[in-house]
Design a protein around this motif. Structure first.
Motif, PDB file in Angstrom:
ATOM      1  N   ALA A 192       5.915  -2.360  -3.469  1.00  0.00           N
ATOM      2  CA  ALA A 192       6.472  -3.691  -3.696  1.00  0.00           C
ATOM      3  C   ALA A 192       5.963  -4.182  -5.042  1.00  0.00           C
ATOM      4  CB  ALA A 192       6.070  -4.654  -2.590  1.00  0.00           C
ATOM      5  N   VAL A 193       6.886  -4.603  -5.885  1.00  0.00           N
ATOM      6  CA  VAL A 193       6.493  -5.168  -7.173  1.00  0.00           C
ATOM      7  C   VAL A 193       6.276  -6.663  -7.007  1.00  0.00           C
ATOM      8  CG1 VAL A 193       7.592  -3.396  -8.569  1.00  0.00           C
ATOM      9  CG2 VAL A 193       8.922  -5.400  -7.875  1.00  0.00           C
ATOM     10  N   VAL A 194       5.333  -7.188  -7.768  1.00  0.00           N
ATOM     11  CA  VAL A 194       4.998  -8.608  -7.745  1.00  0.00           C
ATOM     12  C   VAL A 194       5.212  -9.144  -9.153  1.00  0.00           C
ATOM     13  CG1 VAL A 194       3.254 -10.324  -7.183  1.00  0.00           C
ATOM     14  CG2 VAL A 194       3.301  -8.150  -5.936  1.00  0.00           C
ATOM     15  N   ILE A 195       6.117 -10.116  -9.259  1.00  0.00           N
ATOM     16  CA  ILE A 195       6.584 -10.601 -10.552  1.00  0.00           C
ATOM     17  C   ILE A 195       6.515 -12.127 -10.550  1.00  0.00           C
ATOM     18  CG2 ILE A 195       8.579 -10.696 -12.099  1.00  0.00           C
ATOM     19  CD1 ILE A 195       9.525  -8.091 -10.562  1.00  0.00           C
ATOM     20  N   GLY A 216      -5.300  -0.047  -2.445  1.00  0.00           N
ATOM     21  CA  GLY A 216      -5.947  -0.995  -1.558  1.00  0.00           C
ATOM     22  C   GLY A 216      -5.081  -2.195  -1.269  1.00  0.00           C
ATOM     23  N   LEU A 217      -5.725  -3.360  -1.146  1.00  0.00           N
ATOM     24  CA  LEU A 217      -5.037  -4.610  -0.833  1.00  0.00           C
ATOM     25  C   LEU A 217      -5.333  -5.624  -1.936  1.00  0.00           C
ATOM     26  CD1 LEU A 217      -5.845  -4.620   2.960  1.00  0.00           C
ATOM     27  CD2 LEU A 217      -3.532  -4.635   1.997  1.00  0.00           C
ATOM     28  N   PRO A 218      -4.645  -5.488  -3.054  1.00  0.00           N
ATOM     29  CA  PRO A 218      -4.910  -6.396  -4.172  1.00  0.00           C
ATOM     30  C   PRO A 218      -4.432  -7.813  -3.860  1.00  0.00           C
ATOM     31  CG  PRO A 218      -2.997  -5.039  -4.643  1.00  0.00           C
ATOM     32  CD  PRO A 218      -3.596  -4.509  -3.371  1.00  0.00           C
ATOM     33  N   LEU A 219      -5.057  -8.774  -4.510  1.00  0.00           N
ATOM     34  CA  LEU A 219      -4.650 -10.163  -4.416  1.00  0.00           C
ATOM     35  C   LEU A 219      -4.051 -10.565  -5.763  1.00  0.00           C
ATOM     36  CD1 LEU A 219      -5.006 -12.045  -1.972  1.00  0.00           C
ATOM     37  CD2 LEU A 219      -6.920 -13.093  -3.162  1.00  0.00           C
ATOM     38  N   PHE A 220      -2.930 -11.266  -5.717  1.00  0.00           N
ATOM     39  CA  PHE A 220      -2.240 -11.677  -6.936  1.00  0.00           C
ATOM     40  C   PHE A 220      -2.368 -13.190  -7.083  1.00  0.00           C
ATOM     41  CE2 PHE A 220      -0.333  -7.846  -5.272  1.00  0.00           C
ATOM     42  CZ  PHE A 220      -0.339  -7.004  -6.382  1.00  0.00           C
ATOM     43  N   HIS A 221      -2.797 -13.629  -8.251  1.00  0.00           N
ATOM     44  CA  HIS A 221      -3.053 -15.052  -8.489  1.00  0.00           C
ATOM     45  C   HIS A 221      -1.828 -15.683  -9.140  1.00  0.00           C
ATOM     46  CE1 HIS A 221      -7.335 -14.908  -7.362  1.00  0.00           C
ATOM     47  NE2 HIS A 221      -7.220 -13.659  -7.769  1.00  0.00           N
ATOM     48  N   THR A 222      -1.339 -16.757  -8.525  1.00  0.00           N
ATOM     49  CA  THR A 222      -0.137 -17.439  -8.983  1.00  0.00           C
ATOM     50  C   THR A 222      -0.473 -18.861  -9.417  1.00  0.00           C
ATOM     51  OG1 THR A 222       0.510 -18.478  -6.897  1.00  0.00           O
ATOM     52  CG2 THR A 222       1.056 -16.134  -7.164  1.00  0.00           C
ATOM     53  N   GLU A 253       5.868 -15.615 -15.652  1.00  0.00           N
ATOM     54  CA  GLU A 253       5.270 -15.080 -16.866  1.00  0.00           C
ATOM     55  C   GLU A 253       5.485 -13.585 -17.025  1.00  0.00           C
ATOM     56  OE1 GLU A 253       1.830 -15.356 -13.834  1.00  0.00           O
ATOM     57  OE2 GLU A 253       3.914 -15.971 -14.049  1.00  0.00           O
ATOM     58  N   GLY A 254       6.084 -12.943 -15.997  1.00  0.00           N
ATOM     59  CA  GLY A 254       6.364 -11.516 -16.078  1.00  0.00           C
ATOM     60  C   GLY A 254       5.649 -10.709 -15.006  1.00  0.00           C
ATOM     61  N   TRP A 255       5.256  -9.506 -15.386  1.00  0.00           N
ATOM     62  CA  TRP A 255       4.682  -8.523 -14.470  1.00  0.00           C
ATOM     63  C   TRP A 255       3.292  -8.929 -14.005  1.00  0.00           C
ATOM     64  CZ3 TRP A 255       5.740  -4.523 -11.567  1.00  0.00           C
ATOM     65  CH2 TRP A 255       4.759  -3.577 -11.261  1.00  0.00           C
ATOM     66  N   LEU A 256       3.087  -8.920 -12.662  1.00  0.00           N
ATOM     67  CA  LEU A 256       1.768  -9.192 -12.103  1.00  0.00           C
ATOM     68  C   LEU A 256       1.128  -7.937 -11.526  1.00  0.00           C
ATOM     69  CD1 LEU A 256       2.276 -12.616 -10.282  1.00  0.00           C
ATOM     70  CD2 LEU A 256       1.406 -12.173 -12.578  1.00  0.00           C
ATOM     71  N   GLY A 257       1.917  -7.038 -10.979  1.00  0.00           N
ATOM     72  CA  GLY A 257       1.338  -5.818 -10.436  1.00  0.00           C
ATOM     73  C   GLY A 257       2.191  -5.206  -9.354  1.00  0.00           C
ATOM     74  N   VAL A 258       1.623  -4.178  -8.704  1.00  0.00           N
ATOM     75  CA  VAL A 258       2.349  -3.445  -7.672  1.00  0.00           C
ATOM     76  C   VAL A 258       1.434  -3.237  -6.473  1.00  0.00           C
ATOM     77  CG1 VAL A 258       1.708  -1.165  -8.593  1.00  0.00           C
ATOM     78  CG2 VAL A 258       3.790  -1.415  -7.213  1.00  0.00           C
ATOM     79  N   TYR A 259       2.024  -3.294  -5.287  1.00  0.00           N
ATOM     80  CA  TYR A 259       1.340  -2.938  -4.045  1.00  0.00           C
ATOM     81  C   TYR A 259       2.002  -1.683  -3.507  1.00  0.00           C
ATOM     82  CZ  TYR A 259       0.165  -2.744   0.866  1.00  0.00           C
ATOM     83  OH  TYR A 259      -0.247  -2.305   2.103  1.00  0.00           O
ATOM     84  N   ARG A 260       1.203  -0.729  -3.046  1.00  0.00           N
ATOM     85  CA  ARG A 260       1.718   0.518  -2.490  1.00  0.00           C
ATOM     86  C   ARG A 260       1.401   0.580  -1.002  1.00  0.00           C
ATOM     87  NH1 ARG A 260      -0.359   4.428  -7.511  1.00  0.00           N
ATOM     88  NH2 ARG A 260       1.459   4.022  -8.870  1.00  0.00           N
ATOM     89  N   LYS A 261       2.421   0.778  -0.194  1.00  0.00           N
ATOM     90  CA  LYS A 261       2.301   0.760   1.261  1.00  0.00           C
ATOM     91  C   LYS A 261       1.192   1.699   1.727  1.00  0.00           C
ATOM     92  CE  LYS A 261       5.264   1.147   5.386  1.00  0.00           C
ATOM     93  NZ  LYS A 261       6.644   1.443   5.841  1.00  0.00           N
ATOM     94  N   LEU A 262       0.283   1.156   2.536  1.00  0.00           N
ATOM     95  CA  LEU A 262      -0.881   1.922   2.987  1.00  0.00           C
ATOM     96  C   LEU A 262      -0.568   2.801   4.186  1.00  0.00           C
ATOM     97  CD1 LEU A 262      -3.643  -0.854   2.777  1.00  0.00           C
ATOM     98  CD2 LEU A 262      -3.161   0.971   1.120  1.00  0.00           C
ATOM     99  N   HIS A 263       0.260   2.310   5.104  1.00  0.00           N
ATOM    100  CA  HIS A 263       0.507   2.980   6.377  1.00  0.00           C
ATOM    101  C   HIS A 263       1.961   3.434   6.441  1.00  0.00           C
ATOM    102  CE1 HIS A 263      -2.796   0.054   6.977  1.00  0.00           C
ATOM    103  NE2 HIS A 263      -3.340   1.037   7.659  1.00  0.00           N
ATOM    104  N   LEU A 264       2.179   4.728   6.310  1.00  0.00           N
ATOM    105  CA  LEU A 264       3.538   5.267   6.280  1.00  0.00           C
ATOM    106  C   LEU A 264       4.088   5.432   7.688  1.00  0.00           C
ATOM    107  CD1 LEU A 264       3.124   7.956   3.478  1.00  0.00           C
ATOM    108  CD2 LEU A 264       3.857   5.572   3.256  1.00  0.00           C
ATOM    109  N   TRP A 265       5.400   5.220   7.819  1.00  0.00           N
ATOM    110  CA  TRP A 265       6.077   5.270   9.109  1.00  0.00           C
ATOM    111  C   TRP A 265       7.061   6.442   9.142  1.00  0.00           C
ATOM    112  CZ3 TRP A 265       6.025   3.070  13.847  1.00  0.00           C
ATOM    113  CH2 TRP A 265       7.188   3.169  14.632  1.00  0.00           C
ATOM    114  N   GLY A 266       6.997   7.246  10.215  1.00  0.00           N
ATOM    115  CA  GLY A 266       8.007   8.272  10.452  1.00  0.00           C
ATOM    116  C   GLY A 266       8.199   9.217   9.283  1.00  0.00           C
ATOM    117  N   ASP A 267       9.470   9.399   8.908  1.00  0.00           N
ATOM    118  CA  ASP A 267       9.807  10.353   7.861  1.00  0.00           C
ATOM    119  C   ASP A 267       9.315   9.940   6.480  1.00  0.00           C
ATOM    120  OD1 ASP A 267      11.014  11.915   9.743  1.00  0.00           O
ATOM    121  OD2 ASP A 267      13.076  11.570   9.065  1.00  0.00           O
ATOM    122  N   GLU A 268       8.799   8.731   6.353  1.00  0.00           N
ATOM    123  CA  GLU A 268       8.202   8.364   5.062  1.00  0.00           C
ATOM    124  C   GLU A 268       7.127   9.365   4.659  1.00  0.00           C
ATOM    125  OE1 GLU A 268       6.879   4.255   4.862  1.00  0.00           O
ATOM    126  OE2 GLU A 268       8.467   3.672   6.234  1.00  0.00           O
TER     127      GLU A 268
END
Length: 297
Positions: free
Chosen positions: A112-115, A143-149, A118-133
């Motif tokens: 998931a991109v976080v925008i 990890g679990l980054p925090l984005f400051h808005t 002001e533009g680009w804030l960062g990306v989160y990558r799914k930690l727990h994959l489901w099924g055919d993922e």
């Protein structure tokens, strides 16, 4: 509003959040992104300061091969999808959290991109994959980054991450105000026909246990035989729905106006109890062994 005009930020402590329930189609990336932008613009016109889109909005979800995912995936933030969403965020002066198939070298992530305005804030990558993922994606490594808005602290989780209470607890312990959840919920075994989805119950329970606002944006439709169940939901920090659950099969936009000050105060259940301070950290690690420092709330 032109890209050179800037709206005023939301008046603290109030913010309107929106969950976009839509139907992406696998492989039809340009069409998916164009539809998402139309819905983003609509939500912004209704006053939303944060808009959350479903999981894998740009690519669709049910893939036939890793080669198909690789062809649909993009690097971030320079890929065409992220750039289009960045333009929408800048034009509307809003924050966007949106699911995307991410390519990083020869690795693929359900991200998931976080925008922001002001533009680009960062990306989160799914930690727990489901099924055919598991056949296509690597498990998240950020990890679990925090984005400051402009208005507060934003956390992100994706779909099956919501089955793990540790995800919400660690975001809450870092001081998150709102958790955005792009998701592709599917039917669960044993689901009674007369009850809402298990996923909505989990969102409500974790919102209550951690005093978090959770914005769940699900998709609809059936893709290559796999049905998706809709029921997007915005849950307040006391655990009760503020909007939704949405329908199971209709495109919808959900809105909720939240008071961030009251949300933070919701961690005080009564004069004696606070859902984070009452943890027995003499018995277990308050940060679950992550080593992250405890923030000052």
């Amino acid at each position: 509003m032109s890209s050179q005009e800037y709206a005023s930020p939301p008046s603290f402590p109030f913010i309107t959040v929106a969950a976009v329930q839509m139907e992406p189609h696998v492989g039809r990336k340009e069409e998916n992104v164009a539809r998402s932008i139309a819905l983003i613009d609509r939500a912004a016109a209704e006053g939303a300061a944060l808009v959350v889109l479903p999981e894998l909005t740009n690519s669709g979800y049910v893939f036939g091969s890793r080669a198909e995912v690789f062809a649909l995936a993009e690097t971030v933030p320079d890929g065409s999808t992220t750039q289009a969403w960045m333009d929408a965020a800048r034009r509307n002066q809003i924050y966007i959290v949106a699911g995307i198939a991410e390519r990083d070298g020869d690795r693929l992530y359900n991200s998931a991109v976080v925008i922001g305005p002001e533009g680009w804030l960062g990306v989160y990558r799914k930690l727990h994959l489901w099924g055919d993922e598991h056949l296509f994606f690597e498990a998240g490594d950020k990890g679990l980054p925090l984005f400051h808005t402009q208005w507060g602290r934003l956390g992100v989780a994706i779909c099956y991450d919501g089955w793990f209470p540790e995800v919400y607890r660690l975001l809450a312990m870092q001081g998150a105000d709102v958790v955005a959840m792009p998701t592709n919920w599917v039917p669960m075994p044993g689901q009674p026909a007369d009850r809402h989805a298990m996923a909505t119950s989990l969102a409500m329970a974790n919102a209550h246990s951690n005093a978090l606002t959770i914005v769940c944006a699900n998709r609809i439709g059936t893709e290559r035989g796999q049905p998706f169940i809709g029921q997007s939901l915005i849950v307040g920090a006391q655990g009760w729905p503020l909007a939704g659950p949405a329908s199971e099969d209709t495109e919808q936009l959900l809105y909720a106006r939240i008071n961030l000050k009251e949300s933070r105060q919701a961690r005080h259940l009564n004069p004696f109890n606070h859902v984070l301070r009452d943890r027995r950290d003499d018995l277990y690690d308050p940060m679950l062994g992550t080593g992250w420092p405890l923030p000052r709330h």
